[in-house]
Write a protein that holds these residues in place. Structure first.
Motif, PDB file in Angstrom:
ATOM      1  N   ALA A  90       0.632  -1.431   0.142  1.00  0.00           N
ATOM      2  CA  ALA A  90       0.103   0.103   0.124  1.00  0.00           C
ATOM      3  C   ALA A  90       1.038   1.119   0.108  1.00  0.00           C
ATOM      4  O   ALA A  90       0.572   2.122  -0.522  1.00  0.00           O
ATOM      5  CB  ALA A  90      -0.991  -0.111   1.089  1.00  0.00           C
ATOM      6  N   ALA A  91       2.091   1.126   0.809  1.00  0.00           N
ATOM      7  CA  ALA A  91       2.831   2.380   0.785  1.00  0.00           C
ATOM      8  C   ALA A  91       3.596   2.908  -0.429  1.00  0.00           C
ATOM      9  O   ALA A  91       3.621   3.879  -0.844  1.00  0.00           O
ATOM     10  CB  ALA A  91       3.934   2.156   2.063  1.00  0.00           C
ATOM     11  N   ALA A  92       4.060   1.605  -0.930  1.00  0.00           N
ATOM     12  CA  ALA A  92       4.781   1.883  -2.346  1.00  0.00           C
ATOM     13  C   ALA A  92       3.573   2.324  -3.475  1.00  0.00           C
ATOM     14  O   ALA A  92       4.111   3.243  -4.161  1.00  0.00           O
ATOM     15  CB  ALA A  92       5.330   0.654  -2.793  1.00  0.00           C
ATOM     16  N   LEU A  93       2.498   1.670  -3.460  1.00  0.00           N
ATOM     17  CA  LEU A  93       1.562   2.332  -4.455  1.00  0.00           C
ATOM     18  C   LEU A  93       1.267   3.703  -4.170  1.00  0.00           C
ATOM     19  O   LEU A  93       0.911   4.483  -5.111  1.00  0.00           O
ATOM     20  CB  LEU A  93       0.252   1.238  -4.197  1.00  0.00           C
ATOM     21  N   ARG A  94       1.059   4.054  -3.129  1.00  0.00           N
ATOM     22  CA  ARG A  94       0.532   5.415  -2.615  1.00  0.00           C
ATOM     23  C   ARG A  94       1.654   6.483  -3.133  1.00  0.00           C
ATOM     24  O   ARG A  94       1.425   7.441  -3.655  1.00  0.00           O
ATOM     25  CB  ARG A  94       0.239   5.638  -1.235  1.00  0.00           C
ATOM     26  N   SER A  95       3.161   5.868  -2.833  1.00  0.00           N
ATOM     27  CA  SER A  95       4.289   6.965  -2.922  1.00  0.00           C
ATOM     28  C   SER A  95       4.186   7.188  -4.775  1.00  0.00           C
ATOM     29  O   SER A  95       4.572   8.239  -4.960  1.00  0.00           O
ATOM     30  CB  SER A  95       5.419   6.419  -2.637  1.00  0.00           C
ATOM     31  N   THR A  96       4.061   5.868  -5.354  1.00  0.00           N
ATOM     32  CA  THR A  96       4.225   6.249  -6.820  1.00  0.00           C
ATOM     33  C   THR A  96       2.964   7.012  -7.500  1.00  0.00           C
ATOM     34  O   THR A  96       3.266   7.958  -8.109  1.00  0.00           O
ATOM     35  CB  THR A  96       4.221   4.734  -7.335  1.00  0.00           C
ATOM     36  N   LEU A  97       1.837   6.810  -6.968  1.00  0.00           N
ATOM     37  CA  LEU A  97       0.597   7.515  -7.397  1.00  0.00           C
ATOM     38  C   LEU A  97       0.936   9.019  -6.859  1.00  0.00           C
ATOM     39  O   LEU A  97       0.644   9.855  -7.476  1.00  0.00           O
ATOM     40  CB  LEU A  97      -0.654   7.055  -6.851  1.00  0.00           C
ATOM     41  N   ALA A  98       1.498   9.338  -5.610  1.00  0.00           N
ATOM     42  CA  ALA A  98       1.707  10.754  -5.294  1.00  0.00           C
ATOM     43  C   ALA A  98       2.771  11.579  -6.167  1.00  0.00           C
ATOM     44  O   ALA A  98       2.454  12.615  -6.578  1.00  0.00           O
ATOM     45  CB  ALA A  98       2.246  10.788  -3.893  1.00  0.00           C
ATOM     46  N   ASP A  99       3.925  10.691  -6.728  1.00  0.00           N
ATOM     47  CA  ASP A  99       4.781  11.391  -7.455  1.00  0.00           C
ATOM     48  C   ASP A  99       4.323  11.698  -8.813  1.00  0.00           C
ATOM     49  O   ASP A  99       4.363  12.525  -9.532  1.00  0.00           O
ATOM     50  CB  ASP A  99       5.921  10.295  -7.548  1.00  0.00           C
ATOM     51  N   THR A 100       3.395  10.481  -9.172  1.00  0.00           N
ATOM     52  CA  THR A 100       2.828  10.967 -10.568  1.00  0.00           C
ATOM     53  C   THR A 100       1.949  12.295 -10.618  1.00  0.00           C
ATOM     54  O   THR A 100       1.825  12.918 -11.572  1.00  0.00           O
ATOM     55  CB  THR A 100       2.012   9.516 -10.808  1.00  0.00           C
ATOM     56  N   VAL A 101       0.961  12.269  -9.488  1.00  0.00           N
ATOM     57  CA  VAL A 101       0.083  13.428  -9.568  1.00  0.00           C
ATOM     58  C   VAL A 101       0.842  14.468  -9.363  1.00  0.00           C
ATOM     59  O   VAL A 101       0.770  15.687 -10.029  1.00  0.00           O
ATOM     60  CB  VAL A 101      -0.933  13.284  -8.356  1.00  0.00           C
ATOM     61  N   ASP A 102       2.037  14.735  -8.763  1.00  0.00           N
ATOM     62  CA  ASP A 102       2.870  15.940  -8.402  1.00  0.00           C
ATOM     63  C   ASP A 102       3.528  16.304  -9.816  1.00  0.00           C
ATOM     64  O   ASP A 102       3.519  17.629  -9.794  1.00  0.00           O
ATOM     65  CB  ASP A 102       3.763  15.562  -7.295  1.00  0.00           C
ATOM     66  N   THR A 103       3.692  15.565 -10.534  1.00  0.00           N
ATOM     67  CA  THR A 103       4.524  15.837 -11.894  1.00  0.00           C
ATOM     68  C   THR A 103       3.530  15.998 -13.030  1.00  0.00           C
ATOM     69  O   THR A 103       4.008  16.181 -14.238  1.00  0.00           O
ATOM     70  CB  THR A 103       5.614  14.900 -12.262  1.00  0.00           C
ATOM     71  N   ALA A 104       2.226  16.209 -12.783  1.00  0.00           N
ATOM     72  CA  ALA A 104       1.261  16.493 -13.872  1.00  0.00           C
ATOM     73  C   ALA A 104       1.546  18.140 -14.318  1.00  0.00           C
ATOM     74  O   ALA A 104       1.660  18.823 -13.298  1.00  0.00           O
ATOM     75  CB  ALA A 104      -0.071  16.417 -13.272  1.00  0.00           C
TER      76      ALA A 104
END
Length: 358
Positions: free
Chosen positions: A75-89
């Motif tokens: 869950a933590a890895a998936l959240r971190s990846t999603l957060a990074d993806t959103v931040d770079t939009a």
């Protein structure tokens, strides 16, 4: 997001990057793909000259991706990846090298393995779910309108905010039509978001942190936040945006013309030239208390040119996954104590930690 997940997976197993790694291949291929663009990345330091002469193709990147073992999803890895993806939009600029790279068929084909790996995980199942009952609003300490108790400081009702937004949007369209060039490729930028001007909220994640702390498009590097529970009335009507078609339907039923004020930014990010519309939020408020964007809907449709009809399109821009925007004052902040959070940036990914109340 899939590219970021694969890079994180490799880094977890092989912390030191080397010239035969997948991460290195992505960086180098992206560098060459965006070379010459405004704001393109720059290579410098030892080995930079050799890297400039080394060209890696999409096939090379896809091959290295095929060699990356995919660890068990957490869950933590998936959240971190999603957060990074959103931040770079970035919905006001041209696609960068990584955007171009992931659109190449060899890479897309290999990324399906990553997508299937994530989709099988129980930790991704909530991505398709509707708005959660337990909702939390986030206020950033460095942003305008923030207050120490996490309450709104503007004082306007939701209806007033929506009326003002409607008037400003109409006035801006008139100004943009008069003052801005009709050529969508002209070097011009403006307000590229397509969000309502109202309060938004999100659910609590697996560790009881609000999703809104983590998922922020083009974040300003905020390191302190106040969150408060949002009271949702029983039977609240929430429109679910679970993909492009749901957003297109909103725009068909409640269109607002924004071509002149959006054309330059949205052409730059989508490559499409033509009429643009967004949903008419004040009219939508007559039918719904809120609008919720699922994580799956965000990943599938945000930042793309969504076809509304034969000559009209729209873009989901400025939203974040699992955000619900509230359109009426029947939804309000709870009376319980706010929760204060600080961001720890010492690790590979930022982490939000709750401050203890004294």
């Amino acid at each position: 997001m899939l590219l970021a997940y694969a890079r994180d997976a490799e880094q977890t197993l092989q912390p030191e990057s080397c010239s035969d790694s997948f991460d290195y291949a992505v960086s180098l291929a992206s560098y060459h793909l965006e070379s010459g663009q405004e704001g393109a990345r720059v290579l410098f330091g030892p080995g930079a000259e050799e890297a400039r002469r080394t060209v890696l193709t999409a096939d090379d990147v896809a091959h290295r991706l095929s060699q990356v073992p995919l660890p068990e999803v957490t869950a933590a890895a998936l959240r971190s990846t999603l957060a990074d993806t959103v931040d770079t939009a970035r919905y006001w600029q041209d696609p960068d090298g990584e955007d171009i790279l992931v659109a190449a068929e060899p890479v897309r084909r290999e990324l399906r393995r990553v997508a299937e790996h994530i989709a099988r995980s129980a930790h991704a199942q909530w991505w398709t779910t509707s708005v959660a009952a337990d909702q939390w609003s986030v206020g950033w300490s460095e942003s305008v309108g923030w207050s120490e108790d996490g309450k709104d400081s503007a004082g306007s009702t939701t209806a007033e905010l929506l009326r003002d937004y409607r008037d400003r949007t109409a006035a801006e369209e008139v100004r943009a039509e008069r003052d801005r060039p009709a050529d969508p490729s002209a070097n011009w930028s403006g307000w590229w978001w397509s969000t309502p001007p109202t309060r938004c909220s999100s659910r609590l994640l697996f560790d009881r942190t609000p999703a809104g702390l983590w998922f922020v498009e083009d974040s300003m590097g905020w390191e302190r936040a106040i969150t408060r529970r949002v009271n949702i009335p029983a039977g609240a009507r929430v429109y679910e945006v679970d993909g492009a078609q749901a957003w297109a339907e909103l725009c068909r039923q409640f269109p607002v013309e924004v071509t002149a004020q959006k054309r330059h930014d949205w052409y730059r990010t989508t490559g499409r030239s033509g009429r643009w519309v967004i949903p008419d939020w004040p009219r939508l408020a007559e039918r719904y208390e809120g609008v919720h964007l699922t994580v799956a809907g965000y990943l599938a449709a945000a930042g793309t040119a969504i076809v509304v009809d034969a000559d009209t399109a729209s873009v989901i821009a400025g939203w974040a996954p699992d955000h619900t925007y509230w359109l009426t004052d029947t939804v309000n902040l709870g009376s319980d104590d706010p929760r204060t959070w600080v961001c720890d940036t010492s690790g590979m990914h930022p982490s939000w930690i709750e401050e203890a109340h004294h």
